[in-house]
Design a protein around this motif. Structure first.
Motif, PDB file in Angstrom:
ATOM      1  N   PRO A   1     -58.507 -11.905 -30.317  1.00 45.66           N
ATOM      2  CA  PRO A   1     -57.080 -11.875 -29.991  1.00 45.66           C
ATOM      3  C   PRO A   1     -56.359 -13.104 -30.540  1.00 45.66           C
ATOM      4  CG  PRO A   1     -58.415 -11.348 -28.065  1.00 45.66           C
ATOM      5  CD  PRO A   1     -59.365 -11.830 -29.118  1.00 45.66           C
ATOM      6  N   PRO A   2     -55.074 -12.966 -30.876  1.00 43.64           N
ATOM      7  CA  PRO A   2     -54.350 -14.073 -31.507  1.00 43.64           C
ATOM      8  C   PRO A   2     -53.966 -15.181 -30.533  1.00 43.64           C
ATOM      9  CG  PRO A   2     -52.909 -12.178 -31.246  1.00 43.64           C
ATOM     10  CD  PRO A   2     -54.268 -11.722 -30.831  1.00 43.64           C
TER      11      PRO A   2
ATOM     12  N   ASP B   1     -37.389 -20.331 -32.548  1.00 46.58           N
ATOM     13  CA  ASP B   1     -36.990 -19.217 -33.418  1.00 46.58           C
ATOM     14  C   ASP B   1     -37.922 -19.097 -34.619  1.00 46.58           C
ATOM     15  OD1 ASP B   1     -34.915 -18.613 -31.727  1.00 46.58           O
ATOM     16  OD2 ASP B   1     -33.378 -19.637 -32.923  1.00 46.58           O
ATOM     17  N   ARG B   2     -38.327 -20.232 -35.196  1.00 46.57           N
ATOM     18  CA  ARG B   2     -39.240 -20.155 -36.349  1.00 46.57           C
ATOM     19  C   ARG B   2     -40.637 -19.713 -35.920  1.00 46.57           C
ATOM     20  NH1 ARG B   2     -35.887 -24.421 -37.749  1.00 46.57           N
ATOM     21  NH2 ARG B   2     -37.193 -25.908 -36.612  1.00 46.57           N
ATOM     22  N   THR B   3     -41.053 -20.046 -34.710  1.00 45.86           N
ATOM     23  CA  THR B   3     -42.353 -19.571 -34.228  1.00 45.86           C
ATOM     24  C   THR B   3     -42.322 -18.056 -34.023  1.00 45.86           C
ATOM     25  OG1 THR B   3     -42.694 -21.701 -33.128  1.00 45.86           O
ATOM     26  CG2 THR B   3     -44.166 -19.906 -32.517  1.00 45.86           C
ATOM     27  N   MET B   4     -41.204 -17.548 -33.539  1.00 44.42           N
ATOM     28  CA  MET B   4     -41.060 -16.102 -33.431  1.00 44.42           C
ATOM     29  C   MET B   4     -41.099 -15.447 -34.809  1.00 44.42           C
ATOM     30  SD  MET B   4     -38.205 -15.777 -30.377  1.00 44.42           S
ATOM     31  CE  MET B   4     -38.109 -13.990 -30.514  1.00 44.42           C
TER      32      MET B   4
ATOM     33  N   LEU C   1     -46.884 -12.523 -39.131  1.00 42.91           N
ATOM     34  CA  LEU C   1     -48.280 -12.146 -38.910  1.00 42.91           C
ATOM     35  C   LEU C   1     -48.423 -10.717 -38.401  1.00 42.91           C
ATOM     36  CD1 LEU C   1     -49.490 -15.441 -37.158  1.00 42.91           C
ATOM     37  CD2 LEU C   1     -49.948 -14.749 -39.520  1.00 42.91           C
ATOM     38  N   GLY C   2     -47.315 -10.118 -37.993  1.00 38.62           N
ATOM     39  CA  GLY C   2     -47.357  -8.763 -37.451  1.00 38.62           C
ATOM     40  C   GLY C   2     -47.948  -8.696 -36.053  1.00 38.62           C
ATOM     41  N   LEU C   3     -47.776  -9.753 -35.277  1.00 38.81           N
ATOM     42  CA  LEU C   3     -48.371  -9.803 -33.938  1.00 38.81           C
ATOM     43  C   LEU C   3     -47.543  -8.989 -32.948  1.00 38.81           C
ATOM     44  CD1 LEU C   3     -49.281 -13.609 -33.693  1.00 38.81           C
ATOM     45  CD2 LEU C   3     -50.682 -11.714 -34.543  1.00 38.81           C
ATOM     46  N   THR C   4     -48.212  -8.141 -32.199  1.00 38.89           N
ATOM     47  CA  THR C   4     -47.525  -7.400 -31.139  1.00 38.89           C
ATOM     48  C   THR C   4     -47.645  -8.111 -29.796  1.00 38.89           C
ATOM     49  OG1 THR C   4     -49.529  -6.074 -30.772  1.00 38.89           O
ATOM     50  CG2 THR C   4     -47.866  -5.184 -32.279  1.00 38.89           C
ATOM     51  N   ASP C   5     -48.635  -8.971 -29.678  1.00 40.93           N
ATOM     52  CA  ASP C   5     -48.776  -9.843 -28.513  1.00 40.93           C
ATOM     53  C   ASP C   5     -49.627 -11.035 -28.930  1.00 40.93           C
ATOM     54  OD1 ASP C   5     -51.720  -9.289 -27.750  1.00 40.93           O
ATOM     55  OD2 ASP C   5     -50.831  -7.283 -27.770  1.00 40.93           O
ATOM     56  N   TYR C   6     -49.422 -12.172 -28.240  1.00 40.39           N
ATOM     57  CA  TYR C   6     -50.174 -13.371 -28.602  1.00 40.39           C
ATOM     58  C   TYR C   6     -50.100 -14.393 -27.478  1.00 40.39           C
ATOM     59  CZ  TYR C   6     -45.492 -15.143 -29.947  1.00 40.39           C
ATOM     60  OH  TYR C   6     -44.173 -15.517 -29.957  1.00 40.39           O
TER      61      TYR C   6
ATOM     62  N   LYS D   1     -41.626 -10.335 -24.454  1.00 41.78           N
ATOM     63  CA  LYS D   1     -42.294  -9.055 -24.676  1.00 41.78           C
ATOM     64  C   LYS D   1     -43.638  -9.219 -25.382  1.00 41.78           C
ATOM     65  CE  LYS D   1     -38.194  -6.091 -24.760  1.00 41.78           C
ATOM     66  NZ  LYS D   1     -37.401  -5.104 -25.549  1.00 41.78           N
ATOM     67  N   ARG D   2     -43.834 -10.362 -26.058  1.00 44.66           N
ATOM     68  CA  ARG D   2     -45.064 -10.541 -26.832  1.00 44.66           C
ATOM     69  C   ARG D   2     -45.969 -11.657 -26.309  1.00 44.66           C
ATOM     70  NH1 ARG D   2     -43.440 -10.692 -33.148  1.00 44.66           N
ATOM     71  NH2 ARG D   2     -41.872 -12.170 -32.389  1.00 44.66           N
ATOM     72  N   VAL D   3     -45.412 -12.718 -25.763  1.00 41.53           N
ATOM     73  CA  VAL D   3     -46.229 -13.849 -25.306  1.00 41.53           C
ATOM     74  C   VAL D   3     -46.980 -13.458 -24.035  1.00 41.53           C
ATOM     75  CG1 VAL D   3     -46.195 -16.213 -24.433  1.00 41.53           C
ATOM     76  CG2 VAL D   3     -44.720 -15.567 -26.349  1.00 41.53           C
TER      77      VAL D   3
END
Length: 284
Positions: free
Chosen positions: A23-24, A77-80, A86-91, A112-114
């Motif tokens: 997992p990322p 914002d740049r981390t998002m 990376l195409g991450l749906t969750d991390y 929604k992703r973190v």
């Protein structure tokens, strides 16, 4: 460290590395560091997680300009954008120092992703370090700017308790490798040093003082890891901060460590992180 990769956000080329499988987990460094500050931790975490270590704008191998937004929210914002790249749906996110504040703000904005937040020796609301305020004032004043730069390039000063030497409970951890990575590297060019100081001067105590509300708005589990002897962010204030968080938050204190437990005690830090992430994965 693995080979550096790049992506573009805000018309800047930003640097990162990828290690491991699973997992990322996005890692965000603090000041005055860059992604290599996790070089001892990543080999321990990458056995179970894919670790993405990012150089924030202005730091390490990432670009910056005089127009770059180096505020906490600009870094968020740049981390998002990095997660989008990376195409991450969750991390999951792990941050140290200012990276821990970026991580907490990110958990609210990218909710929604973190999935989890781990913050190591990071900012505490209404406890802004006087040393940071002093460094900002010295750099902004033309009369003291050159004196500050000379001090930060002096090996004698940097290794003293008043310099980076104060980051360590055990001075033997202040190695030549550390000196090269996080002291000499900032003086390789004027632009690199100016990026280091621009990042520092953008650290806003007013944003830090909103963190109590950020914690209340955070819906994911949070782990705080602290060096018991940290002189920058004293652990007694960390205890008070975590005790007030209404959600799922806990504090792990690391013996024989100051501001950089992941440098001094990487095995203990990794053990705490992996246990937290495993428990959070099961709960999810």
């Amino acid at each position: 460290m693995p080979d550096t990769k790049y992506f573009t956000a805000d018309n800047l080329k930003l640097a990162y590395t990828v290690s491991g499988e699973g997992p990322p987990l996005v890692l965000i460094h603090g000041w005055p560091f860059h992604k290599a500050n996790f070089r001892h931790l990543i080999p321990l975490l990458s056995k179970s997680y894919t670790c993405y270590a990012l150089d924030s704008a202005g730091m390490g191998e990432s670009e910056w300009t005089k127009d770059t937004d180096l505020s906490f929210h600009g870094h968020v914002d740049r981390t998002m954008a990095f997660a989008d790249h990376l195409g991450l749906t969750d991390y999951a996110v792990l941050g140290h120092d200012t990276g821990g504040t970026i991580a907490r703000l990110l958990a609210v904005k990218d909710y929604k992703r973190v999935t989890t937040i781990t913050a190591i020796d990071t900012e505490i609301p209404f406890q802004f370090p006087p040393t940071v305020t002093l460094l900002q004032k010295l750099h902004r004043n033309p009369l003291t700017r050159l004196i500050l730069k000379a001090a930060l390039s002096s090996e004698t000063f940097v290794k003293s308790g008043s310099g980076y030497g104060g980051f360590f409970a055990d001075a033997s951890h202040f190695t030549d490798d550390f000196m090269q990575l996080f002291v000499h590297s900032w003086h390789r060019t004027r632009h690199a040093y100016d990026g280091l100081m621009a990042y520092l001067c953008a650290v806003d105590p007013a944003v830090v003082d909103t963190l109590d509300q950020v914690h209340a708005d955070t819906k994911v589990p949070m782990l705080f890891i602290w060096g018991k002897r940290d002189p920058i962010f004293p652990v007694k204030y960390a205890r008070e901060m975590v005790a007030k968080i209404p959600g799922n938050a806990r504090l792990v204190e690391i013996d024989k460590a100051r501001f950089l437990p992941h440098e001094e005690q990487p095995e203990a830090v990794a053990e705490a992180v992996l246990a937290f992430l495993k428990t959070s994965d099961v709960a999810a």
